[in-house]
Design a protein around this motif. Structure first.
Motif, PDB file in Angstrom:
ATOM      1  N   GLU A  53      40.459  36.031 -43.910  1.00 54.05           N
ATOM      2  CA  GLU A  53      39.947  35.098 -44.911  1.00 54.05           C
ATOM      3  C   GLU A  53      40.366  33.667 -44.586  1.00 54.05           C
ATOM      4  OE1 GLU A  53      39.559  34.526 -49.743  1.00 54.05           O
ATOM      5  OE2 GLU A  53      40.607  36.263 -48.929  1.00 54.05           O
ATOM      6  N   LEU A  54      41.589  33.514 -44.075  1.00 53.60           N
ATOM      7  CA  LEU A  54      42.055  32.178 -43.713  1.00 53.60           C
ATOM      8  C   LEU A  54      41.240  31.584 -42.564  1.00 53.60           C
ATOM      9  CD1 LEU A  54      45.912  32.741 -43.958  1.00 53.60           C
ATOM     10  CD2 LEU A  54      44.473  31.422 -45.526  1.00 53.60           C
ATOM     11  N   ILE A  55      40.717  32.436 -41.700  1.00 53.34           N
ATOM     12  CA  ILE A  55      39.861  31.966 -40.614  1.00 53.34           C
ATOM     13  C   ILE A  55      38.619  31.282 -41.188  1.00 53.34           C
ATOM     14  CG2 ILE A  55      38.281  32.791 -38.805  1.00 53.34           C
ATOM     15  CD1 ILE A  55      40.510  34.782 -38.008  1.00 53.34           C
ATOM     16  N   PHE A  56      38.072  31.853 -42.265  1.00 55.28           N
ATOM     17  CA  PHE A  56      36.942  31.228 -42.944  1.00 55.28           C
ATOM     18  C   PHE A  56      37.379  29.937 -43.635  1.00 55.28           C
ATOM     19  CE2 PHE A  56      34.940  35.259 -42.272  1.00 55.28           C
ATOM     20  CZ  PHE A  56      33.573  35.013 -42.311  1.00 55.28           C
ATOM     21  N   GLN A  57      38.497  29.989 -44.326  1.00 55.63           N
ATOM     22  CA  GLN A  57      38.979  28.815 -45.061  1.00 55.63           C
ATOM     23  C   GLN A  57      39.240  27.630 -44.140  1.00 55.63           C
ATOM     24  OE1 GLN A  57      42.378  29.705 -47.477  1.00 55.63           O
ATOM     25  NE2 GLN A  57      41.315  31.239 -48.717  1.00 55.63           N
ATOM     26  N   LYS A  58      39.799  27.917 -42.968  1.00 56.73           N
ATOM     27  CA  LYS A  58      40.216  26.852 -42.055  1.00 56.73           C
ATOM     28  C   LYS A  58      39.164  26.523 -40.992  1.00 56.73           C
ATOM     29  CE  LYS A  58      45.124  27.867 -42.683  1.00 56.73           C
ATOM     30  NZ  LYS A  58      45.436  26.581 -43.307  1.00 56.73           N
ATOM     31  N   ASP A  59      37.950  27.079 -41.160  1.00 54.56           N
ATOM     32  CA  ASP A  59      36.844  26.777 -40.233  1.00 54.56           C
ATOM     33  C   ASP A  59      37.210  27.079 -38.780  1.00 54.56           C
ATOM     34  OD1 ASP A  59      35.210  25.820 -42.323  1.00 54.56           O
ATOM     35  OD2 ASP A  59      36.158  23.846 -42.208  1.00 54.56           O
ATOM     36  N   ASP A  60      37.912  28.181 -38.571  1.00 60.37           N
ATOM     37  CA  ASP A  60      38.404  28.506 -37.229  1.00 60.37           C
ATOM     38  C   ASP A  60      37.358  29.314 -36.458  1.00 60.37           C
ATOM     39  OD1 ASP A  60      39.819  29.050 -34.951  1.00 60.37           O
ATOM     40  OD2 ASP A  60      41.677  29.546 -35.992  1.00 60.37           O
ATOM     41  N   ILE A  61      36.390  28.613 -35.921  1.00 60.69           N
ATOM     42  CA  ILE A  61      35.309  29.258 -35.173  1.00 60.69           C
ATOM     43  C   ILE A  61      35.841  29.958 -33.928  1.00 60.69           C
ATOM     44  CG2 ILE A  61      33.209  28.832 -33.839  1.00 60.69           C
ATOM     45  CD1 ILE A  61      32.570  26.565 -35.762  1.00 60.69           C
ATOM     46  N   GLN A  62      36.821  29.351 -33.258  1.00 60.90           N
ATOM     47  CA  GLN A  62      37.359  29.936 -32.035  1.00 60.90           C
ATOM     48  C   GLN A  62      37.952  31.317 -32.292  1.00 60.90           C
ATOM     49  OE1 GLN A  62      40.081  27.391 -29.908  1.00 60.90           O
ATOM     50  NE2 GLN A  62      40.456  28.890 -28.294  1.00 60.90           N
ATOM     51  N   ARG A  72      29.663  34.962 -48.406  1.00 61.88           N
ATOM     52  CA  ARG A  72      29.224  34.528 -49.744  1.00 61.88           C
ATOM     53  C   ARG A  72      30.302  33.711 -50.446  1.00 61.88           C
ATOM     54  NH1 ARG A  72      27.028  39.848 -49.725  1.00 61.88           N
ATOM     55  NH2 ARG A  72      28.808  40.668 -50.898  1.00 61.88           N
ATOM     56  N   LYS A  73      31.558  34.063 -50.193  1.00 61.17           N
ATOM     57  CA  LYS A  73      32.664  33.355 -50.838  1.00 61.17           C
ATOM     58  C   LYS A  73      32.847  31.957 -50.249  1.00 61.17           C
ATOM     59  CE  LYS A  73      37.495  34.079 -52.214  1.00 61.17           C
ATOM     60  NZ  LYS A  73      38.661  35.006 -52.134  1.00 61.17           N
ATOM     61  N   TYR A  74      32.558  31.809 -48.958  1.00 62.30           N
ATOM     62  CA  TYR A  74      32.729  30.514 -48.281  1.00 62.30           C
ATOM     63  C   TYR A  74      31.416  30.128 -47.577  1.00 62.30           C
ATOM     64  CZ  TYR A  74      37.597  31.814 -49.021  1.00 62.30           C
ATOM     65  OH  TYR A  74      38.791  32.208 -49.587  1.00 62.30           O
ATOM     66  N   PRO A  75      30.380  29.851 -48.347  1.00 63.83           N
ATOM     67  CA  PRO A  75      29.057  29.569 -47.748  1.00 63.83           C
ATOM     68  C   PRO A  75      29.032  28.304 -46.907  1.00 63.83           C
ATOM     69  CG  PRO A  75      29.041  29.055 -50.087  1.00 63.83           C
ATOM     70  CD  PRO A  75      30.333  29.766 -49.821  1.00 63.83           C
ATOM     71  N   GLN A  76      29.923  27.350 -47.184  1.00 61.81           N
ATOM     72  CA  GLN A  76      29.942  26.101 -46.438  1.00 61.81           C
ATOM     73  C   GLN A  76      30.952  26.106 -45.294  1.00 61.81           C
ATOM     74  OE1 GLN A  76      27.597  23.873 -47.044  1.00 61.81           O
ATOM     75  NE2 GLN A  76      26.909  25.339 -48.586  1.00 61.81           N
ATOM     76  N   SER A  77      31.638  27.228 -45.105  1.00 64.63           N
ATOM     77  CA  SER A  77      32.585  27.310 -43.999  1.00 64.63           C
ATOM     78  C   SER A  77      31.852  27.177 -42.673  1.00 64.63           C
ATOM     79  CB  SER A  77      33.327  28.650 -44.034  1.00 64.63           C
ATOM     80  OG  SER A  77      34.051  28.862 -42.836  1.00 64.63           O
ATOM     81  N   LYS A  78      32.468  26.487 -41.730  1.00 66.17           N
ATOM     82  CA  LYS A  78      31.870  26.359 -40.405  1.00 66.17           C
ATOM     83  C   LYS A  78      31.761  27.726 -39.725  1.00 66.17           C
ATOM     84  CE  LYS A  78      33.341  21.591 -39.557  1.00 66.17           C
ATOM     85  NZ  LYS A  78      34.138  20.699 -38.685  1.00 66.17           N
ATOM     86  N   VAL A  79      32.648  28.646 -40.102  1.00 65.53           N
ATOM     87  CA  VAL A  79      32.585  29.997 -39.556  1.00 65.53           C
ATOM     88  C   VAL A  79      31.333  30.707 -40.061  1.00 65.53           C
ATOM     89  CG1 VAL A  79      33.700  32.260 -39.546  1.00 65.53           C
ATOM     90  CG2 VAL A  79      35.080  30.191 -39.252  1.00 65.53           C
TER      91      VAL A  79
END
Length: 298
Positions: free
Chosen positions: A185-194, A221-228
């Motif tokens: 979940e933190l990967i989504f929160q922090k936009d960690d595409i790598q 759905r929870k983070y629709p604007q996340s870069k991930v």
């Protein structure tokens, strides 16, 4: 010690009767038959030299007595070499009979917490007995458990993440002072595409229709604007390097659940089915290549 023992062996191979090496308060003597004897200084008794024996070592990592079964860390020569990141020494000890199975589990997992960013060390470990079947966790300073993959992500050791994912080290949760965290979940929160790319390239399942996969759709759905989220939508199929994180890597992969085409949204359904089939075929390919590498190892 390594150089001394090597000199000993050369001496014996050349016909020498006896030579000695000093290490950690013990004399190691080799005779013509190549057997190594250990004699404690000041003690007349002697016994076979044990490469896996416990040694004295200045521990600097801290030790949560409350969270550990042992009051103190238990260090042997292999643990010492791992701490120091001395891969050549690790290999030398291994060839002399040192084994991860002979290390204290809690001490080893505490050490892993601190050396996780050392790629060469981790690579050596996964090639010498550390598997996702016997070691998926490390232990933090406070005595709480961390998934190895989560720890590698936390310290941004992406090269280590890559090798851990390849070998199936799947745990992405960790705990600090009693509070649990989900690295996924933190990967989504922090936009960690790598990080997400590494997971996907090694078999993480996203498609909810597979039923046994990870809850990516929920996180999307929870983070629709996340870069991930945006990256996953733009890349519906990411070519796999392995199936290390696939629950079915050593089993028959089930075919995808295709949608039935009806009167409405026929084009959309056909496109979704096409993507599912393409992803399935890539999964089958990656599994075949993976099994060719690991045939006989598991």
């Amino acid at each position: 010690m390594k150089d001394d023992i090597n000199k000993l062996e050369v001496h014996v191979q050349n016909g020498g009767q006896l030579n000695v090496a000093l290490d950690n308060g013990k004399v190691y003597a080799t005779q013509n038959n190549g057997n190594i004897e250990a004699i404690k200084l000041g003690n007349k008794t002697s016994g076979k030299y044990d490469i896996n024996e416990t040694i004295s070592y200045k521990w600097v990592f801290g030790w949560s007595v409350e969270g550990m079964p042992n009051p103190n860390p238990i260090v042997n020569r292999l643990i010492k070499a791992i701490i120091e990141g001395d891969v050549s020494e690790m290999e030398f000890l291994y060839k002399k009979g040192a084994s991860l199975k002979k290390t204290d589990t809690d001490t080893f997992q505490r050490v892993l917490f601190h050396v996780i960013s050392k790629y060469d060390t981790i690579k050596w470990l996964v090639n010498h007995g550390m598997t996702s079947e016997n070691t998926v966790n490390c232990i933090g300073v406070d005595g709480y458990i961390w998934g190895l993959l989560a720890r590698a992500w936390y310290v941004k050791a992406y090269d280590v993440m890559e090798i851990l994912a390849y070998y199936g080290f799947y745990r992405l949760c960790y705990c600090i002072n009693g509070k649990a965290w989900d690295a996924l979940e933190l990967i989504f929160q922090k936009d960690d595409i790598q990080a997400m790319k590494i997971l996907k390239e090694h078999g993480f399942i996203e498609d909810v229709d597979y039923l046994y996969g990870y809850p990516y759709p929920i996180l999307r759905r929870k983070y629709p604007q996340s870069k991930v989220t945006l990256y996953l939508e733009e890349h519906p199929i990411i070519k796999r390097k392995s199936v290390g994180l696939d629950n079915f890597k050593f089993r028959t992969i089930p075919e995808p659940n295709l949608e039935k085409e009806g009167i409405f949204f026929k084009k959309n359904i056909k496109e979704r089915n096409k993507l599912k089939i393409a992803d399935y075929e890539d999964r089958i390919r990656a599994q075949k290549e993976y099994l060719n590498v690991f045939h006989g190892k598991y």
